[in-house]
Write a protein that holds these residues in place. Structure first.
Motif, short mmCIF file in Angstrom:
data_model
loop_
_atom_site.label_atom_id
_atom_site.label_comp_id
_atom_site.label_asym_id
_atom_site.label_seq_id
_atom_site.Cartn_x
_atom_site.Cartn_y
_atom_site.Cartn_z
N GLU A 126 -3.47 13.85 -16.17
CA GLU A 126 -2.53 14.04 -15.06
C GLU A 126 -2.89 13.07 -13.95
OE1 GLU A 126 -1.37 18.09 -13.79
OE2 GLU A 126 -2.30 17.54 -11.88
N ILE A 127 -1.87 12.50 -13.32
CA ILE A 127 -2.07 11.66 -12.14
C ILE A 127 -1.22 12.23 -11.02
CG2 ILE A 127 -1.71 9.40 -11.07
CD1 ILE A 127 -2.17 8.08 -13.72
N ASN A 128 -1.83 12.40 -9.85
CA ASN A 128 -1.12 12.82 -8.64
C ASN A 128 -1.15 11.64 -7.69
OD1 ASN A 128 -2.95 15.84 -8.96
ND2 ASN A 128 -0.88 15.53 -9.65
N LEU A 129 0.02 11.16 -7.27
CA LEU A 129 0.12 10.00 -6.38
C LEU A 129 0.80 10.36 -5.07
CD1 LEU A 129 1.30 7.36 -9.02
CD2 LEU A 129 -0.97 7.52 -7.97
N GLN A 130 0.17 9.93 -3.98
CA GLN A 130 0.72 10.13 -2.63
C GLN A 130 1.46 8.86 -2.20
OE1 GLN A 130 0.13 12.92 -0.31
NE2 GLN A 130 -0.18 13.87 -2.29
N PRO A 131 2.36 8.97 -1.22
CA PRO A 131 3.11 7.79 -0.76
C PRO A 131 2.25 6.63 -0.28
CG PRO A 131 4.14 9.78 0.06
CD PRO A 131 2.84 10.19 -0.57
N ASP A 132 1.05 6.91 0.25
CA ASP A 132 0.18 5.83 0.75
C ASP A 132 -0.65 5.18 -0.36
OD1 ASP A 132 -1.71 7.80 0.25
OD2 ASP A 132 -2.58 7.75 2.27
N GLY A 133 -0.44 5.60 -1.62
CA GLY A 133 -1.16 5.01 -2.74
C GLY A 133 -2.43 5.74 -3.12
N ILE A 178 -12.94 19.54 -17.81
CA ILE A 178 -11.97 18.84 -16.97
C ILE A 178 -12.73 18.00 -15.96
CG2 ILE A 178 -10.12 19.11 -15.26
CD1 ILE A 178 -9.31 21.64 -16.73
N ALA A 179 -12.35 16.73 -15.84
CA ALA A 179 -13.01 15.82 -14.90
C ALA A 179 -11.95 14.90 -14.31
CB ALA A 179 -14.09 15.01 -15.59
N GLY A 180 -12.22 14.41 -13.11
CA GLY A 180 -11.27 13.51 -12.48
C GLY A 180 -11.94 12.64 -11.44
N PHE A 181 -11.12 11.74 -10.89
CA PHE A 181 -11.62 10.84 -9.86
C PHE A 181 -10.48 10.43 -8.94
CE2 PHE A 181 -10.67 8.42 -13.69
CZ PHE A 181 -9.79 7.46 -13.23
N PRO A 182 -10.81 10.13 -7.69
CA PRO A 182 -9.78 9.62 -6.78
C PRO A 182 -9.50 8.16 -7.10
CG PRO A 182 -11.89 9.71 -5.64
CD PRO A 182 -12.11 10.28 -7.02
N LEU A 183 -8.31 7.72 -6.74
CA LEU A 183 -7.93 6.34 -7.00
C LEU A 183 -7.04 5.81 -5.89
CD1 LEU A 183 -4.75 6.43 -8.12
CD2 LEU A 183 -5.90 7.29 -10.14
N ARG A 184 -6.92 4.50 -5.87
CA ARG A 184 -6.01 3.81 -4.95
C ARG A 184 -5.03 3.03 -5.81
NH1 ARG A 184 -4.52 4.42 -0.03
NH2 ARG A 184 -6.63 4.50 0.73
N ALA A 185 -3.73 3.26 -5.60
CA ALA A 185 -2.70 2.58 -6.38
C ALA A 185 -1.88 1.67 -5.49
CB ALA A 185 -1.80 3.61 -7.06
N ILE A 186 -1.51 0.53 -6.03
CA ILE A 186 -0.62 -0.40 -5.34
C ILE A 186 0.47 -0.82 -6.33
CG2 ILE A 186 -2.36 -1.29 -3.73
CD1 ILE A 186 -2.48 -3.83 -5.52
N VAL A 187 1.57 -1.30 -5.78
CA VAL A 187 2.66 -1.80 -6.61
C VAL A 187 2.84 -3.27 -6.31
CG1 VAL A 187 5.14 -1.68 -7.05
CG2 VAL A 187 3.84 0.41 -6.70
N ASP A 197 0.82 -1.20 0.00
CA ASP A 197 0.00 0.00 0.00
C ASP A 197 0.85 1.26 0.00
OD1 ASP A 197 -2.35 -1.40 -0.06
OD2 ASP A 197 -2.62 -1.35 2.10
N PHE A 198 2.17 1.12 0.02
CA PHE A 198 3.04 2.27 0.02
C PHE A 198 3.83 2.30 -1.27
CE2 PHE A 198 2.07 1.38 4.39
CZ PHE A 198 1.69 2.63 4.84
N LEU A 199 3.79 3.43 -1.93
CA LEU A 199 4.48 3.56 -3.21
C LEU A 199 5.92 3.99 -3.00
CD1 LEU A 199 1.76 5.42 -5.30
CD2 LEU A 199 2.12 2.97 -5.05
N PRO A 200 6.83 3.47 -3.81
CA PRO A 200 8.21 3.94 -3.73
C PRO A 200 8.28 5.41 -4.16
CG PRO A 200 7.96 2.39 -5.54
CD PRO A 200 6.65 2.43 -4.80
N SER A 201 9.23 6.14 -3.63
CA SER A 201 9.31 7.57 -3.91
C SER A 201 9.48 7.88 -5.40
CB SER A 201 10.45 8.20 -3.10
OG SER A 201 11.68 7.61 -3.47
N CYS A 202 9.99 6.93 -6.18
CA CYS A 202 10.14 7.18 -7.61
C CYS A 202 8.80 7.28 -8.33
CB CYS A 202 11.02 6.12 -8.27
SG CYS A 202 10.35 4.45 -8.22
N LEU A 203 7.70 6.88 -7.66
CA LEU A 203 6.37 6.93 -8.28
C LEU A 203 5.49 8.04 -7.74
CD1 LEU A 203 5.47 3.14 -8.51
CD2 LEU A 203 6.17 4.68 -10.35
#
Length: 152
Positions: free
Chosen positions: A38-45, A72-81, A13-19
């Protein structure tokens, strides 16, 4: 050349800083004559994906020197590696959208040269985004905090 991300073999659930930070197809959502992403990613995914439509054109064909309006439209997301793949899924803030969000999967691969993030989702064109910043805009951080508080 794709680079394996330095993470454990299982999903995290934590993204590496390179992402983390801001990734986009152009320098802004308003650049050029095509739509941008555009995608904005936080360290917690937690993140936000935002897209803009191409600029509107006057139907009379006249150019008054002003940039065309863009939707312009967008949505929140959850990212995992997991391994060398970043997988993002939309977060449905409206319960009526949960099934649709559950079916949408965005998969991305990271390439350190550039760096670039190449993302694909079924039924959508492949996107190649460059990292604009290792941080996120203040507005994005505020929106993500509001999303985070709703998820608690």
């Amino acid at each position: 050349m794709h680079v394996l991300l330095a993470v454990a073999a299982s999903a995290t659930d934590f993204l590496p800083s390179c992402l983390t930070g801001t990734w986009d197809t152009a320098e802004t959502l308003f650049a050029g004559e095509t739509g941008q992403v555009e995608i904005n990613l936080q360290p917690d995914g937690l993140g936000i994906m935002v897209g803009s439509a191409p600029p509107a054109r006057r139907i009379d064909g006249k150019d008054d020197g002003k940039p065309g309006l863009r939707a312009i439209a967008g949505f929140p997301l959850r990212a995992i590696v997991e391994g060398d793949t970043l997988t993002a899924r939309p977060i449905a803030l409206d319960p009526r959208e949960e099934e649709k969000a559950r079916r949408m999967v965005i998969t991305c691969s990271f390439e350190a040269a550039g760096p670039t993030l190449t993302c694909a989702a079924p039924g959508h064109p492949r996107l190649v985004m460059k990292r604009r910043s290792d941080t996120n805009p203040v507005e994005s951080v505020r929106m993500l905090e509001a999303v985070r508080s709703r998820l608690r």
